[in-house]
Design an enzyme around this catalytic site. Sequence first.
Site, PDB file in Angstrom:
ATOM      1  N   ASN A   6      -0.775  -5.616  -3.898  1.00 40.97           N
ATOM      2  CA  ASN A   6      -1.427  -4.638  -3.016  1.00 40.97           C
ATOM      3  C   ASN A   6      -0.610  -4.808  -1.597  1.00 40.97           C
ATOM      4  OD1 ASN A   6      -2.901  -3.635  -0.436  1.00 40.97           O
ATOM      5  ND2 ASN A   6      -4.682  -3.331  -1.830  1.00 40.97           N
ATOM      6  N   ASP A   8      -1.092  -3.406   1.355  1.00 37.59           N
ATOM      7  CA  ASP A   8      -1.687  -3.006   2.631  1.00 37.59           C
ATOM      8  C   ASP A   8      -1.344  -3.819   3.904  1.00 37.59           C
ATOM      9  OD1 ASP A   8      -2.826  -1.038   1.043  1.00 37.59           O
ATOM     10  OD2 ASP A   8      -4.753  -1.526   1.365  1.00 37.59           O
ATOM     11  N   HIS A   9      -1.364  -4.895   3.463  1.00 37.28           N
ATOM     12  CA  HIS A   9      -1.307  -6.073   4.876  1.00 37.28           C
ATOM     13  C   HIS A   9      -0.058  -6.019   5.635  1.00 37.28           C
ATOM     14  CE1 HIS A   9      -5.531  -7.087   3.589  1.00 37.28           C
ATOM     15  NE2 HIS A   9      -5.480  -7.593   4.943  1.00 37.28           N
ATOM     16  N   ARG A  17       2.149  -3.060  16.043  1.00 33.31           N
ATOM     17  CA  ARG A  17       2.977  -2.654  17.231  1.00 33.31           C
ATOM     18  C   ARG A  17       3.703  -1.165  16.997  1.00 33.31           C
ATOM     19  NH1 ARG A  17       4.822  -7.163  20.105  1.00 33.31           N
ATOM     20  NH2 ARG A  17       3.061  -8.211  20.803  1.00 33.31           N
ATOM     21  N   HIS A  49      -3.333   1.621   8.136  1.00 35.30           N
ATOM     22  CA  HIS A  49      -2.272   0.917   7.714  1.00 35.30           C
ATOM     23  C   HIS A  49      -1.199   1.771   6.774  1.00 35.30           C
ATOM     24  CE1 HIS A  49      -5.147   0.095   4.296  1.00 35.30           C
ATOM     25  NE2 HIS A  49      -5.845  -0.667   5.139  1.00 35.30           N
ATOM     26  N   GLU A  69      -5.374   3.660  -4.294  1.00 32.69           N
ATOM     27  CA  GLU A  69      -6.799   3.370  -3.672  1.00 32.69           C
ATOM     28  C   GLU A  69      -7.087   4.390  -2.829  1.00 32.69           C
ATOM     29  OE1 GLU A  69      -8.051  -0.209  -1.986  1.00 32.69           O
ATOM     30  OE2 GLU A  69      -6.913  -1.531  -3.698  1.00 32.69           O
ATOM     31  N   THR A  99     -12.161  -4.105   6.091  1.00 33.36           N
ATOM     32  CA  THR A  99     -11.626  -4.002   4.546  1.00 33.36           C
ATOM     33  C   THR A  99     -12.760  -3.586   3.773  1.00 33.36           C
ATOM     34  OG1 THR A  99     -10.247  -5.139   2.796  1.00 33.36           O
ATOM     35  CG2 THR A  99     -12.062  -6.580   3.959  1.00 33.36           C
ATOM     36  N   THR A 100     -12.368  -3.100   2.457  1.00 35.33           N
ATOM     37  CA  THR A 100     -13.354  -2.561   1.634  1.00 35.33           C
ATOM     38  C   THR A 100     -14.497  -3.717   1.373  1.00 35.33           C
ATOM     39  OG1 THR A 100     -11.431  -1.280   0.472  1.00 35.33           O
ATOM     40  CG2 THR A 100     -13.548  -1.359  -0.429  1.00 35.33           C
ATOM     41  N   GLU A 150     -12.787  -1.416 -11.512  1.00 36.85           N
ATOM     42  CA  GLU A 150     -12.237  -2.228 -10.988  1.00 36.85           C
ATOM     43  C   GLU A 150     -13.442  -3.124 -10.458  1.00 36.85           C
ATOM     44  OE1 GLU A 150      -8.903  -2.073  -7.957  1.00 36.85           O
ATOM     45  OE2 GLU A 150      -9.660  -4.161  -7.247  1.00 36.85           O
ATOM     46  N   GLY A 191     -10.059 -10.579  -2.518  1.00 35.35           N
ATOM     47  CA  GLY A 191     -10.232 -11.854  -1.936  1.00 35.35           C
ATOM     48  C   GLY A 191      -9.680 -12.935  -2.890  1.00 35.35           C
ATOM     49  N   GLY A 212      -3.584  -8.876  -2.605  1.00 34.46           N
ATOM     50  CA  GLY A 212      -2.660  -8.428  -1.712  1.00 34.46           C
ATOM     51  C   GLY A 212      -2.681  -9.406  -0.499  1.00 34.46           C
TER      52      GLY A 212
END
Length: 238
Positions: A6, A8-9, A17, A49, A69, A99-100, A150, A191, A212
Amino acid sequence: MKFSLNVDHVAVLRNARMESQPDPVTYALMAEQFGVDGIVVHLREDRRHITERDVRLLRELITTKLDLEMAAVDEIVEIACDVQPELITLVPEKREELTTEGGLNVLDNLEHLRDTIKTLHAAEIPVSLFVEPDINHIDASADIEADFIEIHTGVYANAASDDEMYDELEAIRLAARHAKKIGLGVNAGHGLNYTNIKDFLTITDIDEVSIGQAVIARSIFVGVEQAVKEMMNLIPSK
Ligand code: PXP
């Protein structure tokens, strides 16, 4: 077990920025080169994001598979049908969350989720539902024709004690076994990291993990190649 990354981060850092770097698409392409089985992104309604540009570029460029997702809302469903990812994972989404925060309440949203799955199936896209390790929500997912679930692993990952952690691991093990028995594909995530993945891998009924934050964070210190390969080396491929 397969491992999808993942990204996303990467977009979280880019958007901090409002710059163009680091680009989650470039990161995803590098991770593919190093051997991940797929790429996951969450296109949120507020685009905080991942953006539509990211999703469309990933669709064009990645060669493994794209797991999108998203919340079960019309605007994003329309984009998803156009983009045609290999999998859609429906998640609950709250604007104020970092987060989710947990799985879908499938039972309370049965008809809406059933309609959304029907629309996505009409576009020939398989659908996964992000759920807690709870047999009732898993049975309901199968009833409304989800292809996968999931399982939310956040409670396992954030357990305050070993007892809580092992209890949750057993709940996930039973939930995964049950889901497999009734014909669902079984993914898991949230996590998971380089440490807690070890006990998690004792669960044999999981097809794929989606990870992720831990990998993206580690890559700041050791680089993308090492961070991705270290995780891949922990997860035996099926
Ligand atoms: N699966 C789902 C449904 C998620 O929402 C997330 C977080 O975006 C993940 C997996 C990956 O979680 P993490 O970034 O904590 O590895």
